[in-house]
Write a protein that holds these residues in place. Structure first.
Motif, PDB file in Angstrom:
ATOM      1  N   THR A 100      -2.968   5.263  -0.721  1.00  0.00           N
ATOM      2  CA  THR A 100      -3.356   6.670  -0.602  1.00  0.00           C
ATOM      3  C   THR A 100      -2.297   7.463   0.155  1.00  0.00           C
ATOM      4  OG1 THR A 100      -5.701   6.030  -0.607  1.00  0.00           O
ATOM      5  CG2 THR A 100      -5.177   8.245   0.150  1.00  0.00           C
ATOM      6  N   SER A 101      -1.734   6.831   1.191  1.00  0.00           N
ATOM      7  CA  SER A 101      -0.746   7.536   2.017  1.00  0.00           C
ATOM      8  C   SER A 101       0.534   7.830   1.239  1.00  0.00           C
ATOM      9  CB  SER A 101      -0.432   6.731   3.283  1.00  0.00           C
ATOM     10  OG  SER A 101       0.310   5.564   2.992  1.00  0.00           O
ATOM     11  N   ILE A 102       0.990   6.898   0.395  1.00  0.00           N
ATOM     12  CA  ILE A 102       2.251   7.149  -0.314  1.00  0.00           C
ATOM     13  C   ILE A 102       2.073   8.160  -1.442  1.00  0.00           C
ATOM     14  CG2 ILE A 102       3.240   4.910   0.272  1.00  0.00           C
ATOM     15  CD1 ILE A 102       2.645   3.941  -2.531  1.00  0.00           C
ATOM     16  N   PHE A 103       0.821   8.458  -1.811  1.00  0.00           N
ATOM     17  CA  PHE A 103       0.568   9.536  -2.758  1.00  0.00           C
ATOM     18  C   PHE A 103       0.637  10.895  -2.063  1.00  0.00           C
ATOM     19  CE2 PHE A 103      -2.045   7.383  -6.376  1.00  0.00           C
ATOM     20  CZ  PHE A 103      -1.002   6.497  -6.577  1.00  0.00           C
ATOM     21  N   MET A 104       0.557  10.889  -0.718  1.00  0.00           N
ATOM     22  CA  MET A 104       0.446  12.147   0.023  1.00  0.00           C
ATOM     23  C   MET A 104       1.683  12.501   0.838  1.00  0.00           C
ATOM     24  SD  MET A 104      -3.426  11.488   1.441  1.00  0.00           S
ATOM     25  CE  MET A 104      -3.581  13.093   2.216  1.00  0.00           C
ATOM     26  N   MET A 105       2.554  11.510   1.100  1.00  0.00           N
ATOM     27  CA  MET A 105       3.693  11.760   1.978  1.00  0.00           C
ATOM     28  C   MET A 105       4.908  10.982   1.491  1.00  0.00           C
ATOM     29  SD  MET A 105       2.677   9.408   5.311  1.00  0.00           S
ATOM     30  CE  MET A 105       1.192  10.363   5.631  1.00  0.00           C
ATOM     31  N   PRO A 106       6.089  11.254   2.043  1.00  0.00           N
ATOM     32  CA  PRO A 106       7.284  10.513   1.629  1.00  0.00           C
ATOM     33  C   PRO A 106       7.103   9.013   1.781  1.00  0.00           C
ATOM     34  CG  PRO A 106       7.912  12.424   2.919  1.00  0.00           C
ATOM     35  CD  PRO A 106       6.413  12.333   2.999  1.00  0.00           C
ATOM     36  N   LEU A 107       7.625   8.255   0.828  1.00  0.00           N
ATOM     37  CA  LEU A 107       7.490   6.798   0.837  1.00  0.00           C
ATOM     38  C   LEU A 107       8.052   6.197   2.113  1.00  0.00           C
ATOM     39  CD1 LEU A 107       6.794   4.181  -0.714  1.00  0.00           C
ATOM     40  CD2 LEU A 107       9.072   4.294  -1.732  1.00  0.00           C
ATOM     41  N   ALA A 108       9.232   6.658   2.536  1.00  0.00           N
ATOM     42  CA  ALA A 108       9.871   6.097   3.729  1.00  0.00           C
ATOM     43  C   ALA A 108       9.016   6.308   4.977  1.00  0.00           C
ATOM     44  CB  ALA A 108      11.243   6.725   3.926  1.00  0.00           C
ATOM     45  N   THR A 109       8.306   7.431   5.056  1.00  0.00           N
ATOM     46  CA  THR A 109       7.439   7.702   6.209  1.00  0.00           C
ATOM     47  C   THR A 109       6.329   6.674   6.298  1.00  0.00           C
ATOM     48  OG1 THR A 109       7.892  10.085   6.109  1.00  0.00           O
ATOM     49  CG2 THR A 109       5.886   9.400   7.256  1.00  0.00           C
ATOM     50  N   ALA A 110       5.642   6.448   5.175  1.00  0.00           N
ATOM     51  CA  ALA A 110       4.532   5.493   5.160  1.00  0.00           C
ATOM     52  C   ALA A 110       5.018   4.074   5.441  1.00  0.00           C
ATOM     53  CB  ALA A 110       3.817   5.549   3.813  1.00  0.00           C
ATOM     54  N   VAL A 111       6.139   3.692   4.841  1.00  0.00           N
ATOM     55  CA  VAL A 111       6.670   2.342   5.043  1.00  0.00           C
ATOM     56  C   VAL A 111       7.094   2.142   6.498  1.00  0.00           C
ATOM     57  CG1 VAL A 111       8.560   0.779   4.440  1.00  0.00           C
ATOM     58  CG2 VAL A 111       7.379   2.032   2.642  1.00  0.00           C
ATOM     59  N   SER A 112       7.754   3.144   7.087  1.00  0.00           N
ATOM     60  CA  SER A 112       8.214   3.035   8.473  1.00  0.00           C
ATOM     61  C   SER A 112       7.045   2.801   9.423  1.00  0.00           C
ATOM     62  CB  SER A 112       8.964   4.301   8.884  1.00  0.00           C
ATOM     63  OG  SER A 112      10.122   4.498   8.104  1.00  0.00           O
ATOM     64  N   ILE A 113       5.983   3.573   9.248  1.00  0.00           N
ATOM     65  CA  ILE A 113       4.841   3.477  10.161  1.00  0.00           C
ATOM     66  C   ILE A 113       4.126   2.149   9.983  1.00  0.00           C
ATOM     67  CG2 ILE A 113       2.601   4.503  10.730  1.00  0.00           C
ATOM     68  CD1 ILE A 113       3.882   7.208   9.912  1.00  0.00           C
ATOM     69  N   GLN A 114       4.122   1.616   8.761  1.00  0.00           N
ATOM     70  CA  GLN A 114       3.457   0.330   8.524  1.00  0.00           C
ATOM     71  C   GLN A 114       4.119  -0.796   9.320  1.00  0.00           C
ATOM     72  OE1 GLN A 114       3.355  -1.268   4.499  1.00  0.00           O
ATOM     73  NE2 GLN A 114       1.177  -1.638   4.666  1.00  0.00           N
ATOM     74  N   PHE A 115       5.367  -0.577   9.737  1.00  0.00           N
ATOM     75  CA  PHE A 115       6.057  -1.604  10.519  1.00  0.00           C
ATOM     76  C   PHE A 115       5.569  -1.678  11.962  1.00  0.00           C
ATOM     77  CE2 PHE A 115       8.930  -1.767   6.955  1.00  0.00           C
ATOM     78  CZ  PHE A 115       9.232  -3.116   6.912  1.00  0.00           C
ATOM     79  N   MET A 116       4.544  -0.907  12.273  1.00  0.00           N
ATOM     80  CA  MET A 116       3.847  -1.087  13.547  1.00  0.00           C
ATOM     81  C   MET A 116       3.016  -2.364  13.537  1.00  0.00           C
ATOM     82  SD  MET A 116       4.215   1.024  16.071  1.00  0.00           S
ATOM     83  CE  MET A 116       2.707   0.634  16.958  1.00  0.00           C
ATOM     84  N   ALA A 117       2.752  -2.913  12.346  1.00  0.00           N
ATOM     85  CA  ALA A 117       1.843  -4.052  12.215  1.00  0.00           C
ATOM     86  C   ALA A 117       2.200  -5.240  13.109  1.00  0.00           C
ATOM     87  CB  ALA A 117       1.751  -4.492  10.755  1.00  0.00           C
ATOM     88  N   LEU A 164      -2.573  10.011   9.322  1.00  0.00           N
ATOM     89  CA  LEU A 164      -2.741   8.757  10.062  1.00  0.00           C
ATOM     90  C   LEU A 164      -3.043   7.572   9.153  1.00  0.00           C
ATOM     91  CD1 LEU A 164      -4.880  10.025  13.089  1.00  0.00           C
ATOM     92  CD2 LEU A 164      -2.407   9.650  13.009  1.00  0.00           C
ATOM     93  N   LEU A 165      -3.130   7.810   7.841  1.00  0.00           N
ATOM     94  CA  LEU A 165      -3.445   6.719   6.908  1.00  0.00           C
ATOM     95  C   LEU A 165      -2.465   5.547   6.997  1.00  0.00           C
ATOM     96  CD1 LEU A 165      -4.594   8.709   3.749  1.00  0.00           C
ATOM     97  CD2 LEU A 165      -5.977   7.124   5.105  1.00  0.00           C
ATOM     98  N   PRO A 166      -1.139   5.778   7.066  1.00  0.00           N
ATOM     99  CA  PRO A 166      -0.246   4.615   7.173  1.00  0.00           C
ATOM    100  C   PRO A 166      -0.425   3.842   8.479  1.00  0.00           C
ATOM    101  CG  PRO A 166       0.995   6.657   7.358  1.00  0.00           C
ATOM    102  CD  PRO A 166      -0.380   7.022   6.906  1.00  0.00           C
ATOM    103  N   LEU A 167      -0.859   4.524   9.538  1.00  0.00           N
ATOM    104  CA  LEU A 167      -1.146   3.813  10.787  1.00  0.00           C
ATOM    105  C   LEU A 167      -2.380   2.935  10.607  1.00  0.00           C
ATOM    106  CD1 LEU A 167      -0.244   3.394  13.694  1.00  0.00           C
ATOM    107  CD2 LEU A 167      -1.681   5.326  14.373  1.00  0.00           C
ATOM    108  N   ALA A 168      -3.367   3.444   9.868  1.00  0.00           N
ATOM    109  CA  ALA A 168      -4.540   2.629   9.543  1.00  0.00           C
ATOM    110  C   ALA A 168      -4.126   1.422   8.711  1.00  0.00           C
ATOM    111  CB  ALA A 168      -5.574   3.465   8.793  1.00  0.00           C
ATOM    112  N   ALA A 169      -3.171   1.635   7.801  1.00  0.00           N
ATOM    113  CA  ALA A 169      -2.658   0.519   6.995  1.00  0.00           C
ATOM    114  C   ALA A 169      -1.990  -0.524   7.884  1.00  0.00           C
ATOM    115  CB  ALA A 169      -1.671   1.040   5.958  1.00  0.00           C
ATOM    116  N   ALA A 170      -1.293  -0.063   8.925  1.00  0.00           N
ATOM    117  CA  ALA A 170      -0.647  -0.993   9.858  1.00  0.00           C
ATOM    118  C   ALA A 170      -1.688  -1.838  10.587  1.00  0.00           C
ATOM    119  CB  ALA A 170       0.207  -0.219  10.859  1.00  0.00           C
TER     120      ALA A 170
END
Length: 305
Positions: A100-117, A164-170
């Motif tokens: 859902t997040s990559i449909f709404m924001m730049p791909l690099a933004t979502a991927v970067s935040i997911q690296f909080m995992a 905050l969706l990519p943070l939830a993904a993390a």
């Protein structure tokens, strides 16, 4: 007296294995980001949760067929049911929020935040299982959160809480990492991949159905286009192949060699975003991404001491 030529041969073989491991890892992680880029191409054609459901349904069926061919009927087991159910839930949650997040924001933004995992995994493990966490790891985690805030700055202004969706993904990926560790050794790698996909798929189908029944227009699920079906099929296959490459890399070069290669995903995501979606990251966002990467690398180095 040790044979110098034998020692040199062993050293050369070790370097070859390390180099091969790095190459496999780079290819695997780059392929994962390429798959994310393909998923983003379906934006606007189908809801993110429906794309996630179709991708994992196809993946579960494909992995089930391969498992049957490789291990036969006896290969279908369900060891440690509670742990497996948790793995499937966390994977479904991470995929739902990430797609859902990559449909709404730049791909690099979502991927970067997911690296909080990985950082979240270290912190949550220390709280739940009383694992020792060094002061450096706490500082690295706090620094990474600062990086996330910097990266999210423009997206939060445009999207609000949805940013905050990519943070939830993390957080979902963190839960998956912890439950994967507890499932280790309970079955073959192929069985573990099949089980987690087979559990995640119906959860995602249910989420897509609930979204459709909500009546909210962006969540309405019609018949998928040929492009959506093709994307989900290709990504289901490529992701499984990518995980096989990463597993092979770990065997050839060790986890310590492979782990830092994961950050190639961010570079590939930035490249895909620029070339295919005209998403040009600004210098501030790149600085935030750099902080997240540096924090993750510190965590990897500290964990090997």
């Amino acid at each position: 007296m040790p044979d110098i030529s034998d020692s040199k041969t062993a050293a050369d073989a070790s370097r070859t294995n390390v180099a091969a491991g790095m190459a496999y890892a780079l290819a695997g992680f780059a392929l994962l980001s390429a798959g994310d880029g393909m998923i983003k191409s379906a934006s606007g054609e189908w809801p993110g949760m429906a794309v996630a459901a179709l991708r994992f349904t196809i993946g579960a069926i494909g992995l089930g067929v391969v498992l049957l061919l490789v291990e036969g009927r006896e290969g279908f087991r369900f060891p440690r049911p509670k742990v497996q159910l948790a793995r499937g839930f966390f994977l479904a949650a991470a995929t739902l929020t990430f797609f859902t997040s990559i449909f709404m924001m730049p791909l690099a933004t979502a991927v970067s935040i997911q690296f909080m995992a990985p950082l979240l995994t270290a912190v949550i493990s220390s709280l739940l299982y009383r694992e020792k966490l060094s002061p450096g790891r706490w500082i690295a985690t706090l620094a990474a959160f600062v990086g996330v805030i910097i990266v999210l700055r423009p997206s939060f202004a445009d999207l609000g809480v949805a940013a905050l969706l990519p943070l939830a993904a993390a957080f979902g990926m963190s839960g998956l990492m912890m439950t994967n560790a507890r499932a280790a050794g309970s079955g073959s790698v192929l069985l573990m991949q099949f089980i987690v996909a087979a559990i995640a798929a119906p959860i995602l189908v249910l989420a897509a159905a609930i979204g459709h029944l909500s009546g909210y227009p962006p969540l309405q699920v019609g018949w998928p286009s040929g492009h959506v079906i093709l994307v989900c099929t290709v990504v289901a296959v490529s992701a499984s192949f990518a995980h096989m490459l990463i597993y092979t890399a770990t065997v050839r070069g060790s986890a310590a060699v492979v782990a830092p290669m994961v950050y190639v995903q961010i570079l590939v995501a930035i490249g895909i975003g620029v070339v295919f979606y005209s998403d040009y990251p600004d210098l501030v966002a790149l600085a935030g991404t750099g902080i997240i990467i540096a924090s993750g690398i510190y965590l990897l180095r500290d964990g090997r001491k």
